[in-house]
Design a protein around this motif. Structure first.
Motif, PDB file in Angstrom:
ATOM      1  N   LYS A   1      40.359 -17.079  13.086  1.00 56.95           N
ATOM      2  CA  LYS A   1      40.691 -17.040  11.755  1.00 56.95           C
ATOM      3  C   LYS A   1      39.548 -17.676  10.701  1.00 56.95           C
ATOM      4  CE  LYS A   1      44.568 -19.388  12.218  1.00 56.95           C
ATOM      5  NZ  LYS A   1      45.588 -20.389  11.860  1.00 56.95           N
TER       6      LYS A   1
ATOM      7  N   VAL B   1      35.710 -12.203   5.126  1.00 54.40           N
ATOM      8  CA  VAL B   1      36.149 -11.615   3.759  1.00 54.40           C
ATOM      9  C   VAL B   1      35.551 -12.152   2.615  1.00 54.40           C
ATOM     10  CG1 VAL B   1      38.411 -11.793   2.674  1.00 54.40           C
ATOM     11  CG2 VAL B   1      38.577 -11.218   5.012  1.00 54.40           C
ATOM     12  N   LEU B   2      35.257 -13.628   2.886  1.00 56.66           N
ATOM     13  CA  LEU B   2      34.658 -14.287   1.767  1.00 56.66           C
ATOM     14  C   LEU B   2      33.046 -13.583   1.214  1.00 56.66           C
ATOM     15  CD1 LEU B   2      34.998 -18.186   2.360  1.00 56.66           C
ATOM     16  CD2 LEU B   2      35.392 -16.940   0.053  1.00 56.66           C
TER      17      LEU B   2
ATOM     18  N   LEU C   1      22.430   6.364 -32.084  1.00 62.55           N
ATOM     19  CA  LEU C   1      23.589   7.387 -32.432  1.00 62.55           C
ATOM     20  C   LEU C   1      23.370   8.350 -31.049  1.00 62.55           C
ATOM     21  CD1 LEU C   1      22.953   8.391 -35.934  1.00 62.55           C
ATOM     22  CD2 LEU C   1      24.687   7.098 -35.086  1.00 62.55           C
ATOM     23  N   ASP C   2      24.508   8.920 -30.864  1.00 58.98           N
ATOM     24  CA  ASP C   2      24.489   9.923 -29.558  1.00 58.98           C
ATOM     25  C   ASP C   2      23.838  11.356 -30.144  1.00 58.98           C
ATOM     26  OD1 ASP C   2      25.700   8.302 -27.507  1.00 58.98           O
ATOM     27  OD2 ASP C   2      27.355   8.500 -29.079  1.00 58.98           O
TER      28      ASP C   2
ATOM     29  N   GLY D   1      31.107  -7.943  -3.576  1.00 58.51           N
ATOM     30  CA  GLY D   1      31.687  -7.121  -4.349  1.00 58.51           C
ATOM     31  C   GLY D   1      31.960  -7.865  -5.683  1.00 58.51           C
ATOM     32  N   LEU D   2      32.262  -9.138  -5.885  1.00 55.86           N
ATOM     33  CA  LEU D   2      32.169  -9.723  -7.007  1.00 55.86           C
ATOM     34  C   LEU D   2      31.093  -9.949  -7.917  1.00 55.86           C
ATOM     35  CD1 LEU D   2      35.184 -12.152  -6.657  1.00 55.86           C
ATOM     36  CD2 LEU D   2      35.129 -10.128  -7.906  1.00 55.86           C
TER      37      LEU D   2
ATOM     38  N   PRO E   1      28.595  -8.371  -9.013  1.00 54.34           N
ATOM     39  CA  PRO E   1      28.106  -7.546 -10.165  1.00 54.34           C
ATOM     40  C   PRO E   1      28.871  -8.287 -11.528  1.00 54.34           C
ATOM     41  CG  PRO E   1      28.734  -6.197  -8.899  1.00 54.34           C
ATOM     42  CD  PRO E   1      29.021  -7.196  -8.309  1.00 54.34           C
ATOM     43  N   LEU E   2      30.038  -8.583 -11.215  1.00 55.81           N
ATOM     44  CA  LEU E   2      30.942  -9.326 -12.451  1.00 55.81           C
ATOM     45  C   LEU E   2      30.340 -10.547 -12.766  1.00 55.81           C
ATOM     46  CD1 LEU E   2      34.772  -9.174 -11.327  1.00 55.81           C
ATOM     47  CD2 LEU E   2      33.571  -8.083 -13.071  1.00 55.81           C
TER      48      LEU E   2
ATOM     49  N   ASP F   1      19.191   1.704 -33.875  1.00 53.86           N
ATOM     50  CA  ASP F   1      20.485   2.155 -34.244  1.00 53.86           C
ATOM     51  C   ASP F   1      20.752   3.495 -33.609  1.00 53.86           C
ATOM     52  OD1 ASP F   1      22.927   2.873 -35.695  1.00 53.86           O
ATOM     53  OD2 ASP F   1      21.981   3.543 -37.276  1.00 53.86           O
TER      54      ASP F   1
ATOM     55  N   ILE G   1      32.462 -10.548   2.052  1.00 45.94           N
ATOM     56  CA  ILE G   1      32.704  -9.099   1.176  1.00 45.94           C
ATOM     57  C   ILE G   1      33.050  -9.581  -0.222  1.00 45.94           C
ATOM     58  CG2 ILE G   1      33.964  -7.294   1.201  1.00 45.94           C
ATOM     59  CD1 ILE G   1      34.331  -7.376   4.321  1.00 45.94           C
ATOM     60  N   ALA G   2      33.818 -10.334  -0.291  1.00 45.48           N
ATOM     61  CA  ALA G   2      34.289 -10.894  -1.722  1.00 45.48           C
ATOM     62  C   ALA G   2      33.064 -11.265  -2.485  1.00 45.48           C
ATOM     63  CB  ALA G   2      35.326 -11.973  -1.850  1.00 45.48           C
TER      64      ALA G   2
END
Lengths: 339, 122
Positions: free
Chosen positions: B2, B9-10, B117-118, B16-17, B19-20, B115, B12-13
């Protein structure tokens, strides 16, 4: 036991969410190319990691130029002008059909048979000059869009005059490029085809921000900014500042009025048209400039396009749907919403 | 077992996180540069107050354009093209400003943050 499963599930979900967000944020790089074609500079920007996309776009522009140029003697447009008959390729057929439709829909304010008149004035070339009234009248006799006819089976006839698709060909190229990009699965692109702006795909920041050239300031200075949320849009501007020459203190610009044979004088400095079709925006921007705001609104009522008219007395007349999306930068102009 | 599951999992988390937590920002701020491109020359020059130079760009047909960089501004100061539109454009000072010589296929353009602009409809 149950708690540990719950914890594992929560963490796994967090991991997946994180990976999804990072994937969504990591966009493809922008690739850019400048192309000199159709008598102008074109800037192509696509979000793609396939270097062949820009090659394909450039090839398509060159191919269309070869078909539609009024200067190249071997183009289909030149052949129709010189022989009066043509069995057209699918692309030339499309643009000629559209030209006839726009000419009809604008009562000739846009006229693809204006070639003799454009040649006579030569605006934008070394031969630019003010022709005599007699010369203008003689050229005008050949300007009539009704002399361009579709005969069926891809065949066209032209009973008088010369074609000049300068008011619609770049716009048509924009539509063709959008179709090409869609067929290649490209996510996003921005194309500046000699001042015709075409955007494709979801806006990177909720809206596409398109500047409108200031009509009496140097190139690059902005009168205002349009914010468009659409996934496909074209903004085309026709203005007195684009191509012109001056003689004896008078400015002669390149937007010729097919009814007078002279540079259009409708009280306007510029007209911008926003449409999903770049070809329609191109044709209409010329027509609305010639027609002026009042007749222009009547023309617009028959098309799903929006417009901004910039008048010589420094008013910005804007159609209702576009008004909330436009922000004026030069406060010496006054915005009025057209009804 | 376990514990091992949770560790995997930790990890991977955390991956995964990341970038945040770190903040993924694709926009990298850069200095103001002028890009000069023609069939005979491709050059990018960083603009700063001490930059003063003039570049003669030969065209394929034997013509020329003179590109003058003066501190943070740039212009085409002379050319032998027929319309001299590139010279008439005057000083370029802001990102997106450009001078184009169609006969000589020359583009002088300032690039950098500003500035953004597209596009510019003109």
């Amino acid at each position: 036991m149950r708690r540990s499963y719950l914890l594992t599930a929560v963490l796994a979900l967090l991991a997946l969410a994180g990976l999804a967000i990072s994937g969504a944020r990591r966009d493809l790089p922008w690739e850019e190319r400048e192309v000199f074609a159709m008598d102008t500079l074109m800037r192509l920007k696509v979000q793609s990691d396939d270097p062949k996309v820009l090659d394909r776009m450039e090839e398509e522009i060159r191919r269309l130029e070869g078909l539609l140029s009024a200067h190249a003697p071997t183009s289909e447009v030149s052949i129709l002008s010189s022989t009066g008959a043509l069995k057209a390729s699918p692309e030339t057929e499309q643009v000629l059909q559209l030209s006839i439709q726009v000419a009809q829909g604008t009562h000739g304010a846009f006229d693809p048979t204006i070639g003799a008149l454009s040649r006579l004035w030569g605006i934008g070339t070394e031969e630019a000059r003010v022709p005599s009234r007699e010369e203008i009248l003689r050229a005008l006799e050949t300007v009539d869009y009704r002399t361009l006819r579709y005969l069926g089976d891809h065949r066209f006839s032209l009973s008088a005059g010369r074609l000049d698709l300068g008011g619609i060909a770049k716009g048509f190229a924009g539509d063709r490029l959008v179709e090409l990009l869609a067929s290649m699965g490209i996510r996003r692109a921005v194309m500046d085809l000699g001042g015709n702006v075409v955007v494709f795909g979801p806006p990177p920041k909720a809206v596409w921000r398109i500047g409108i050239q200031h009509p009496d300031r140097p190139r690059g200075e902005v009168l205002g900014v349009l914010e468009l949320p659409e996934r496909r849009a074209a903004v085309v501007t026709s203005g007195v500042y684009e191509r012109y020459f001056e003689r004896d203190g008078v400015r002669y610009h390149h937007i010729l009025d097919p009814s007078t044979g002279e540079p259009a004088r409708s009280g306007l400095m510029a007209v911008s048209v926003a449409c999903s079709s770049s070809a329609l925006a191109d044709g209409l921007s010329t027509a609305l400039f010639v027609a002026g705001p009042e007749r222009g609104m009547e023309i617009l009522s028959r098309h799903r396009c929006q417009a901004i008219f910039v008048t010589e007395d420094r008013r910005v007349l804007i159609t209702p749907q576009l008004a909330p999306r436009f922000s004026l930068r030069d406060r010496s102009f006054r915005v009025e919403v057209l009804r | 077992m376990k514990v091992l599951d949770a560790a995997v999992v930790l990890t991977i988390a955390a991956l995964g996180l990341s970038p945040l937590v770190m903040g993924v920002s694709p926009s990298v701020s850069g200095p103001l540069v002028v890009r000069i491109s023609s069939p005979t020359l491709n050059r990018t020059i960083r603009l700063d107050p001490s930059t003063h130079l003039t570049i003669r760009v030969q065209s394929r047909d034997g013509g020329f354009n003179l590109v003058e960089v003066q501190g943070l501004k740039v212009r085409v100061s002379d050319a032998d093209c027929p319309d001299r539109e590139c010279v008439k454009r005057g000083w370029l000072t802001s990102p997106g400003d450009q001078a184009v010589c169609l006969p000589h296929r020359l583009v002088v353009r300032i690039e950098g943050d500003g500035d953004e602009l597209d596009g510019l409809s003109q």
